[in-house]
Design an enzyme around this catalytic site. Structure first.
Site, PDB file in Angstrom:
ATOM      1  N   GLN A 113       0.634  -1.102   0.071  1.00  0.00           N
ATOM      2  CA  GLN A 113      -0.082   0.099   0.007  1.00  0.00           C
ATOM      3  C   GLN A 113       0.781   1.527   0.141  1.00  0.00           C
ATOM      4  O   GLN A 113       0.319   2.389  -0.281  1.00  0.00           O
ATOM      5  CB  GLN A 113      -0.944  -0.027   1.120  1.00  0.00           C
ATOM      6  N   ASP A 140       3.128   6.641  -6.288  1.00  0.00           N
ATOM      7  CA  ASP A 140       1.985   6.258  -5.291  1.00  0.00           C
ATOM      8  C   ASP A 140       1.413   7.401  -4.463  1.00  0.00           C
ATOM      9  O   ASP A 140       2.115   7.965  -3.510  1.00  0.00           O
ATOM     10  CB  ASP A 140       2.590   5.239  -4.523  1.00  0.00           C
ATOM     11  N   ASP A 197      -9.553   1.271  -9.283  1.00  0.00           N
ATOM     12  CA  ASP A 197      -8.351   0.552  -9.941  1.00  0.00           C
ATOM     13  C   ASP A 197      -7.185   0.462  -8.832  1.00  0.00           C
ATOM     14  O   ASP A 197      -7.245   1.291  -8.114  1.00  0.00           O
ATOM     15  CB  ASP A 197      -7.705   1.565 -10.925  1.00  0.00           C
ATOM     16  N   HIS A 204      -4.132  -1.495  -3.334  1.00  0.00           N
ATOM     17  CA  HIS A 204      -2.746  -0.647  -2.809  1.00  0.00           C
ATOM     18  C   HIS A 204      -3.271   0.459  -2.279  1.00  0.00           C
ATOM     19  O   HIS A 204      -2.418   1.422  -1.894  1.00  0.00           O
ATOM     20  CB  HIS A 204      -2.232  -0.307  -4.165  1.00  0.00           C
ATOM     21  N   GLU A 250     -11.196  -2.991  -7.470  1.00  0.00           N
ATOM     22  CA  GLU A 250     -10.243  -4.180  -7.950  1.00  0.00           C
ATOM     23  C   GLU A 250      -9.274  -4.557  -6.661  1.00  0.00           C
ATOM     24  O   GLU A 250      -8.082  -3.732  -6.398  1.00  0.00           O
ATOM     25  CB  GLU A 250      -9.298  -3.426  -9.187  1.00  0.00           C
TER      26      GLU A 250
HETATM   27  C1  ARE Z   1       3.365  -0.066 -17.296  1.00  0.00           C
HETATM   28  C2  ARE Z   1       4.296  -1.031 -17.716  1.00  0.00           C
HETATM   29  C3  ARE Z   1       5.398  -1.093 -16.656  1.00  0.00           C
HETATM   30  C4  ARE Z   1       5.921   0.228 -16.169  1.00  0.00           C
HETATM   31  C5  ARE Z   1       4.752   1.239 -15.664  1.00  0.00           C
HETATM   32  C6  ARE Z   1       5.073   2.504 -15.442  1.00  0.00           C
HETATM   33  O1  ARE Z   1       3.797  -2.297 -18.121  1.00  0.00           O
HETATM   34  O2  ARE Z   1       6.528  -1.953 -16.904  1.00  0.00           O
HETATM   35  O3  ARE Z   1       6.613  -0.031 -15.046  1.00  0.00           O
HETATM   36  O4  ARE Z   1       3.813   1.249 -16.967  1.00  0.00           O
HETATM   37  O5  ARE Z   1       5.852   3.063 -16.419  1.00  0.00           O
HETATM   38  C7  ARE Z   1      -1.577  -1.208 -16.321  1.00  0.00           C
HETATM   39  C8  ARE Z   1      -0.633  -2.604 -16.955  1.00  0.00           C
HETATM   40  C9  ARE Z   1       0.695  -2.346 -16.591  1.00  0.00           C
HETATM   41  C10 ARE Z   1       1.184  -0.871 -16.846  1.00  0.00           C
HETATM   42  C11 ARE Z   1       0.365   0.046 -15.892  1.00  0.00           C
HETATM   43  C12 ARE Z   1       0.512   1.533 -16.219  1.00  0.00           C
HETATM   44  O6  ARE Z   1      -1.069  -3.699 -16.471  1.00  0.00           O
HETATM   45  O7  ARE Z   1       1.539  -3.081 -17.220  1.00  0.00           O
HETATM   46  O8  ARE Z   1       2.602  -0.378 -16.502  1.00  0.00           O
HETATM   47  O9  ARE Z   1      -1.208  -0.286 -16.630  1.00  0.00           O
HETATM   48  O10 ARE Z   1       0.451   1.709 -17.489  1.00  0.00           O
HETATM   49  C13 ARE Z   1      -1.464  -5.707  -9.665  1.00  0.00           C
HETATM   50  C14 ARE Z   1      -2.291  -4.750  -9.019  1.00  0.00           C
HETATM   51  C15 ARE Z   1      -3.325  -4.388  -9.861  1.00  0.00           C
HETATM   52  C16 ARE Z   1      -3.256  -4.255 -11.280  1.00  0.00           C
HETATM   53  C17 ARE Z   1      -2.128  -5.467 -11.896  1.00  0.00           C
HETATM   54  C18 ARE Z   1      -1.820  -5.127 -13.185  1.00  0.00           C
HETATM   55  O11 ARE Z   1      -2.648  -5.375  -7.623  1.00  0.00           O
HETATM   56  O12 ARE Z   1      -4.220  -3.501  -9.251  1.00  0.00           O
HETATM   57  O13 ARE Z   1      -1.107  -5.538 -11.135  1.00  0.00           O
HETATM   58  N1  ARE Z   1      -4.348  -3.973 -12.047  1.00  0.00           N
HETATM   59  C19 ARE Z   1      -4.980  -2.608 -12.525  1.00  0.00           C
HETATM   60  C20 ARE Z   1      -5.318  -2.497 -13.769  1.00  0.00           C
HETATM   61  C21 ARE Z   1      -4.108  -2.404 -14.877  1.00  0.00           C
HETATM   62  C22 ARE Z   1      -3.108  -1.180 -14.564  1.00  0.00           C
HETATM   63  C23 ARE Z   1      -3.030  -1.065 -13.314  1.00  0.00           C
HETATM   64  C24 ARE Z   1      -3.720  -1.692 -12.086  1.00  0.00           C
HETATM   65  C25 ARE Z   1      -2.201   0.266 -12.923  1.00  0.00           C
HETATM   66  O14 ARE Z   1      -6.257  -3.309 -14.067  1.00  0.00           O
HETATM   67  O15 ARE Z   1      -4.481  -2.578 -16.044  1.00  0.00           O
HETATM   68  O16 ARE Z   1      -1.892  -1.552 -15.041  1.00  0.00           O
HETATM   69  O17 ARE Z   1      -3.109   1.328 -12.988  1.00  0.00           O
HETATM   70  C26 ARE Z   1      -0.581 -10.919  -8.193  1.00  0.00           C
HETATM   71  C27 ARE Z   1      -1.095  -9.893  -7.021  1.00  0.00           C
HETATM   72  C28 ARE Z   1      -1.850  -8.643  -7.782  1.00  0.00           C
HETATM   73  C29 ARE Z   1      -1.008  -7.969  -8.846  1.00  0.00           C
HETATM   74  C30 ARE Z   1      -0.736  -9.413  -9.958  1.00  0.00           C
HETATM   75  C31 ARE Z   1       0.227  -8.845 -11.027  1.00  0.00           C
HETATM   76  O18 ARE Z   1      -1.705 -11.633  -8.772  1.00  0.00           O
HETATM   77  O19 ARE Z   1      -1.958 -10.338  -6.338  1.00  0.00           O
HETATM   78  O20 ARE Z   1      -2.162  -7.828  -6.900  1.00  0.00           O
HETATM   79  O21 ARE Z   1      -1.793  -7.185  -9.888  1.00  0.00           O
HETATM   80  O22 ARE Z   1       0.165 -10.237  -9.169  1.00  0.00           O
HETATM   81  O23 ARE Z   1       1.236  -8.306 -10.677  1.00  0.00           O
HETATM   82 CA    CA Z   2      -0.708   3.051  -2.586  1.00  0.00          CA
END
Ligand code: ARE
Ligand code: CA
Length: 747
Positions: A178, A187, A217, A221, A242
């Site tokens: 978080q 963050d 979203d 966190h 989420e």
């Molecule tokens: C992109 C690049 C990264 C770069 C970043 C910053 O890929 O390499 O470091 O940009 O420049 C989406 C994409 C990411 C993207 C991000 C920002 O998926 O690839 O990064 O947008 O552009 C965790 C979170 C969960 C998250 C998932 C993806 O807990 O909240 O990761 N999902 C949401 C959205 C995504 C979005 C984000 C959050 C960010 O739905 O579309 O990311 O806003 C285990 C854990 C989970 C974890 C999962 C994957 O299951 O329990 O908690 O999910 O692994 O790590």
């Molecule tokens: Ca946070």
């Protein structure tokens, strides 16, 4: 208890009533939208990366007529430049200007969709801003490391000081998840009043354009209490959070249900596994028995924009690339009485970062969408998926299954009371048999193979005999679905839902003829995951069936409240109960409570868990219109900018505050102190602590490092009365690094 009461309880005291013979409570997974609907709307669609102009047309041409409740849209705020889809998840500012279109186009979409009964849910990216770095957003705003001019500066972000990069590395560490950076995304210090105000202003701006709800979203966190506070500043909209929890997580999905709905990711991986490698015969109790959240708290999908392309903890995921298997998984999801389903609508892609097609879905003013070619997939237009929306809407008042049948392998069928029937054949051979459908005799449209409109079916029909049986052939990898809303020669009558207001207007309890609104308020402390309900001897109170008990709102915890329309002049018996996320019920141990409803007006019950009697004259009743923060009360007082430019700390430190403090009805515990992050001794800006572990009140705050802090705990009640701790100020100095935990007792 299902979605309707759950979702509505968060923002309203509205009681939705079904007139079905005697007065009874509507009990299904429902997100009501437009006024005076005869069937509720129970399914929404994610039009991933669609443009606002295309969504407006799709609402009018398809989603409204097919009965969808809402559209989840991609994040609408200004984002970083780049062709990848995920640029949308890196906010640069809160201007409504994005790859999907302008603010004017967005506003036009919301109003045109609403006009045909379809709400808009915005994907709200509020945990973070861009990846740490600098650049220019798509609307021209520039940013540098932790500096978004006019919005946020360095002290508005967490700098967790771990792993060299400040990035999250250990998902087993709650604090790190978080307070560190999710994939290097800056963050936000969501415990800060300044940050909370900025986020609430963004949400309020969207609400003012008519947005009805939000996907939160990266909710995992952010602490539960931070989200609760931000939402209370935005009039507590409908939200679904989420929280990826497939088990074995220190932060669980169940923690977040007091805030609103939560996305149940176990549903997605399990439906994928069952359809891809296991047996449908094993799905007869798919739902809470599988460790899922309570149905009324869960938003579910077969796949989402992340896991269909290997992001977001993928696994066994079934997607459009699986063809007819995907169709069958969605038919099951939409027929099965669990959760609030979100249909995924995708575009074709060959690599996981690829952005959307540059072409519109509706090209050059055309009224024909470009679906099914190389660009947009439009799963929500596949007949099996689209027609199951009206199946789910129509059967929502029979939110249970009967007549479960399987061949012990991958052929199954079940009924939804006497309102619907579905058979699914996930095998290579055709299936012909006589099924018990549970339906009244008649001729039904098979909505898997034909569309029903104006009383006619464009495809094959099925005849049900007087015993409710029908002989049906279900082809290999296909399904057959029948429901009373698609019956030739007159639909089967179902519940009439009276829904007096659109969801985006916070509705108030509307009395119906012969009934009086009764305000129930009970002071009850609960454990994490428990909710309080009322159940009693009449249909409106669930007829002593705990599955149909009425969920009360915890907006004023430890007071749980709800306004329920009860028949006038009627002797009522009832009790309060607690239910946890596994469905375990705790009853009050006293005798049944009883009273007689008045002939007109309203009644108020102010009571305490396990204490006989009520005291409706002295306690302050929760008014029927108990909207916590009216939409007009946009909560950004000019004085609330808490961090003066001169006070820029060199770094900040996470401090866990815990104080053991018992409170009386309506009181909450806050802390206030000598730094901006503690409200600068202004009790109006004091920081609310969470009562999740009552009587211990807690919060994790980010305070400047190496700083002498003075503070006190205070109690505030609903009228704003403040009680200060006795004694001198508490004081300590924040360390230069690491984390500090304080365990205090009210003095
Ligand atoms: C992109 C690049 C990264 C770069 C970043 C910053 O890929 O390499 O470091 O940009 O420049 C989406 C994409 C990411 C993207 C991000 C920002 O998926 O690839 O990064 O947008 O552009 C965790 C979170 C969960 C998250 C998932 C993806 O807990 O909240 O990761 N999902 C949401 C959205 C995504 C979005 C984000 C959050 C960010 O739905 O579309 O990311 O806003 C285990 C854990 C989970 C974890 C999962 C994957 O299951 O329990 O908690 O999910 O692994 O790590
Ligand atoms: Ca946070």
């Amino acid at each position: 208890m299902q979605r309707l009461n759950r979702a509505m309880a968060q923002l309203t005291m509205l009681v939705l009533v079904v007139l079905l013979g005697s007065l009874t409570f509507f009990g299904s997974t429902t997100k009501p939208t437009q006024a005076q609907v005869s069937t509720p709307r129970t399914v929404f669609v994610h039009l991933f990366e669609w443009k606002w102009t295309d969504i407006a047309k799709e609402c009018e041409n398809w989603l409204g007529p097919k009965g969808f409740s809402a559209v989840q849209v991609s994040p609408p705020q200004e984002h970083v430049q780049g062709s990848q889809w995920w640029t949308r998840y890196q906010p640069v500012s809160y201007q409504i200007q994005s790859r999907s279109g302008t603010r004017a186009e967005f506003a036009d979409m919301v109003s045109r969709c609403k006009a045909v009964g379809v709400d808009i849910y915005v994907d709200a990216v509020i945990n973070h801003m861009t990846g740490v770095g600098s650049g220019t957003g798509v609307a021209g705003s520039s940013y540098t490391n932790y500096n978004y001019p006019g919005i946020y500066q360095n002290q508005d972000f967490h700098h967790c000081g771990r792993n060299g990069t400040d990035d999250i590395s250990n998902y087993q560490d709650r604090w790190e998840v978080q307070n560190c950076e999710l994939v290097n995304l800056a963050d936000l210090a969501t415990e800060s009043i300044h940050v909370r105000s900025k986020l609430a202003a963004y949400l309020n701006d969207l609400r003012s354009l008519g947005v009805a709800g939000f996907r939160i979203d990266a909710a995992k966190h952010m602490p539960v209490a931070d989200i609760a506070d931000i939402m209370s500043r935005a009039s507590n909209p409908y939200i679904y959070q989420e929280v990826i929890d497939q088990g074995g997580e220190p932060i669980t999905s169940a923690e977040y249900t007091p805030n609103g709905d939560v996305i149940e990711f176990k549903y997605s991986t399990n439906i994928g596994r069952m359809f891809k490698t296991d047996k449908l015969a094993n799905m007869s109790n798919f739902g809470t028995a599988w460790g899922f959240l309570p149905s009324d708290s869960a938003v579910v999908f077969t796949d989402n924009h992340d896991n269909q392309r290997g992001h977001g903890g993928a696994g066994n995921v079934v997607t459009f690339k699986d063809g007819s298997l995907y169709n069958l998984a969605n038919v099951f999801a939409l027929a099965w009485p669990y959760g609030y389903p979100q249909v995924m609508s995708s575009y074709n892609f060959s690599n996981g970062d690829q952005g959307p097609p540059s072409s519109n879905v509706y090209a050059n003013g055309s009224n024909t969408p470009d679906c099914g070619g190389n660009n947009w997939v439009c799963e929500h237009r596949w007949r099996g998926i689209a027609n199951m929306v009206s199946f789910r809407n129509y059967t929502s008042s029979a939110f249970s299954t009967s007549n479960w049948w399987s061949n012990g392998n991958n052929q199954i069928s079940f009924s939804r009371g006497s309102l619907g029937f579905v058979a699914i054949n996930r095998e290579g051979n055709n299936l012909t048999r006589t099924f018990a459908t549970g339906l009244p005799a008649g001729t039904y449209c098979d909505v898997m193979h034909g569309d029903f409109s104006n009383g006619a079916c464009s495809g094959p029909t099925v005849t049900v005999d007087n015993a409710g049986n029908a002989t049906i052939t279900v082809n290999a990898m296909e399904a057959v679905a029948l429901h009373g809303g698609a019956k030739l020669g007159g639909v089967v009558p179902t519940a009439t839902v009276i829904n007096p207001t659109a969801t985006s207007v916070v509705p108030t309890a509307t009395p119906i003829a012969g009934s009086v609104p009764v305000n129930f308020n009970v002071n009850a402390t609960t454990n994490l995951g428990q909710n309080v309900y009322v159940v009693g001897n009449i249909a409106a109170l669930g007829s002593w069936n705990t599955a149909n008990a009425i969920l009360l709102s915890s907006a004023n915890y430890p007071i749980w409240s709800g306004t329920i329309n009860l028949p006038a002049n009627t002797a009522i018996e009832y009790k309060y109960i607690k239910k946890d996320s596994a469905g375990a019920v705790t009853w009050e141990s006293i005798a049944n409570r009883s009273f007689t409803t008045p002939g007109s007006g309203s009644a108020t019950r102010n009571e305490t868990w396990n204490v006989t009697g009520s005291n409706s004259s002295t306690a302050t009743p929760v008014p029927a219109t108990a909207t916590p923060i009216p939409a007009t009360a946009t909560p950004i007082p000019a004085t609330a900018t808490p961090i003066p430019a001169t006070a820029t700390p060199s770094g900040s430190i996470g401090i866990n505050f815990n104080v053991n403090a018992t409170t009386v009805w309506g009181q909450n515990v806050y802390m206030v102190g000598n730094v901006a992050g503690l409200g600068s001794w202004n009790t109006a800006n004091a920081v609310l602590l969470s009562s999740a572990s009552y009587p211990v009140w807690s919060s994790t705050l980010n305070l400047p490092a190496n700083t002498a802090i003075e503070f006190k705990y205070i109690k505030k009640d609903g009228s704003g009365n403040v009680t200060w701790e006795s004694g001198t100020n508490r004081s300590f100095t924040t360390p230069s690094s690491g984390i500090l935990t304080r365990n205090d007792s009210w003095q």
